[in-house]
Design an enzyme around this catalytic site. Structure first.
Site: not given
Ligand code: UDP
Length: 502
Positions: A23, A130, A152, A362, A364, A379, A382, A384, A403
């Site tokens: 978020h 939010d 988000t 990492a 990502q 997983h 959103w 990702s 969700e």
């Molecule tokens: N993220 C990252 N590296 C990691 C894990 C997550 O940069 O090793 C970032 C990813 O790029 C995304 C956010 O963290 O922007 C994760 O958001 P997402 O909605 O996918 O999942 P949440 O963490 O909210 O379950």
């Protein structure tokens, strides 16, 4: 006084994200986007708790026009471990406490709005809250300020999430599959697509009380919704969201960090290896050959699942990058123990160059954007999903919570860009299942079709955020339309007329 001009402050937009990386990151990116599109026209303040603000500040240059304000927060009063201010390392039972504790920020937000009103001679133009902070709509109303909810999540995911929590249809049937009130009959969910909190609720527990309240406050108090999605990619989802919320919805996504900084410096989190190490490793692989495996910022898998996933990855013989964390029921911040992986696995992967294991975090975005990355076992959080589709990378879904189950369903059934491996943290994932699904996505005709569809999504996303002289993409136009309406319709009742006028 004659000859002296009254100084007019720019309209002020206050952003209030829920305290979780998924978020905070898109809210900060939204703040950047507003400034980028309309330099100097708005004051934008992002509000959170001290730890989150400290982390966000690290990711901004010193001369950033975005204002960051922290509000006093004491999670300990709500039974949270000392120092917990976001979901990063909270276990399941503590997340609901963080939800509850977040409502204690209400008087502090009111205080901030009073400050702004006094300093600038008028209240902020708009509060963007939010989906988990519906109470900010109540604060907005008190100050006569326009309020919008920024989801988000995607359109489909948000619509189903709202409808599910408001109606809890699974409590009224013994069937394994059921329809969801407010959604078309053909959208059916299976009990295995319920996150733990909604599966276990009786409708009267802390989760239901909090979420039903926040969703209702948003639906009653917000003047509209911003959605981190793309109208053309999620045509059905956006329609559903408008139907379920009965609000104007602007699809302004994907709101992704794209400031040239590495993922680490955006979030204040650090990968144990440098970005160059990842890039060099990826450069050595063939195009679209690498599977990236990550479960987001707060999820992990069980110890047995970890062994099966490792064995499946090894057997698949595809190169992979896997973000590993201690398994469920262990301290997420603790050291990673060697026995959580098959014997000799890490050494074998390193020596053969087949697998890159990285602890906790990492970069990502950079990994997904690399030409060698061919699929993402995710997983289905959103952010990702958006990051993957923006890079044209198909997904293997293993939804865990929230969700994510609905995202995975939509990606597979609606967009055809994903195949689901399993559902939930208790899933009985086996080495064979992993091998089969990796093969399907990375070495089959169906996988090629998924890749083509993901590439098409990537094109639609690029078009939506295009900001050329002659052509304005749909998401950019939606954001401008929202800003225009927010400046003209302070009260909820005026909004529908304003939308029709434009
Ligand atoms: N993220 C990252 N590296 C990691 C894990 C997550 O940069 O090793 C970032 C990813 O790029 C995304 C956010 O963290 O922007 C994760 O958001 P997402 O909605 O996918 O999942 P949440 O963490 O909210 O379950």
């Amino acid at each position: 006084m004659a000859g002296k001009q009254q100084l007019q402050h720019p309209p002020h937009i206050v952003l209030f994200p829920f305290m979780a990386q998924g978020h905070l990151i898109p809210f900060l990116s939204l703040a950047k986007l507003v400034h980028q599109r309309h330099p100097g026209r708005y004051t934008v303040t992002l509000v959170s708790t001290p730890l989150n603000i400290r982390n966000l500040r690290k990711s901004l240059p010193h001369d950033s026009p975005i204002l960051l304000r922290d509000l006093p927060f004491s999670g300990v009063d709500y039974g949270l471990p000392f120092g917990s201010e976001n979901t990063d390392s909270l276990d399941y039972h503590d997340i609901v406490k963080l939800f509850q504790a977040s409502e204690a920020l209400k008087p502090h937000l009111e205080h901030l709005l009073s400050d702004i009103t006094q300093r600038e001679g008028r209240p902020p133009q708009c509060i963007v809250g939010d989906m988990f902070t519906g109470w900010t709509a109540v604060v907005a109303k008190k100050f006569g300020v326009f309020h919008a909810t920024f989801s988000t999540c995607g359109g489909f995911g948000t619509a189903v999430y709202f409808a599910m929590w408001l109606h809890l249809p699974h409590l009224h049937t013994d069937d394994e599959e059921f329809a969801v009130p407010g959604l078309p009959e053909n959208i059916r969910l299976h009990r295995s697509q319920l996150a733990r909190n909604i599966r276990d609720t009786d409708g009267n527990d802390a989760w239901a009380a909090f979420l039903q309240k926040q969703i209702s406050l948003n639906l009653q108090g917000a003047s509209g919704m911003l959605c981190n999605s793309v109208e053309e990619v999620e045509t059905t989802g956006m329609k559903l969201l408008r139907k379920v919320t009965a609000l104007p919805v602007w699809a302004i996504g994907p709101i992704l960090p794209k400031d040239g900084k590495s993922s680490d410096s955006r979030t204040g989190k650090k990968a144990e290896m440098s970005l160059a190490t990842f890039v060099e490793w990826l450069d050595r692989q063939s195009p679209a050959s690498v599977l990236y495996v990550s479960f987001g910022s707060q999820n992990t898998i069980g110890a047995h699942q970890m062994l099966q996933l490792a064995a499946g990855l090894e057997a698949s013989e595809r190169p992979f990058i896997w973000v590993i964390r201690p398994p469920l029921r262990f301290d997420l911040n603790g050291d990673f123990r060697i026995e959580w992986l098959p014997e000799g696995f890490e050494d074998r992967m390193r020596e053969s160059g087949k697998g890159l294991l990285v602890r906790n975090w990492a970069p990502q975005l950079e990994i997904l954007a690399h030409v060698s990355t061919g699929a993402f076992l995710s997983h289905c959080g959103w952010n990702s999903v958006l990051e993957s589709l923006s890079s044209g990378v198909p997904l293997i879904g293993w939804p865990m919570a929230g969700e994510q189950f609905y995202n995975s369903k939509m990606l597979e059934e609606e967009l055809g860009v994903a195949v689901e491996l399993e559902r939930g943290p208790d899933a009985d994932v086996t080495e064979r299942m992993v091998g089969r699904v990796v093969k399907q996505v990375m070495r089959s005709e169906k996988g090629e079709d998924m890749r083509r569809r993901a590439a098409r999504c990537s094109e639609m996303i690029r078009a939506a955020v295009c900001d050329g002289e002659k052509q304005k993409g749909a998401s950019m136009a939606a954001l401008d339309s929202f800003l225009e309406i927010a400046s003209r319709a302070p009260a909820r009742g005026d909004l529908k007329t304003s939308v029709q006028e434009l």
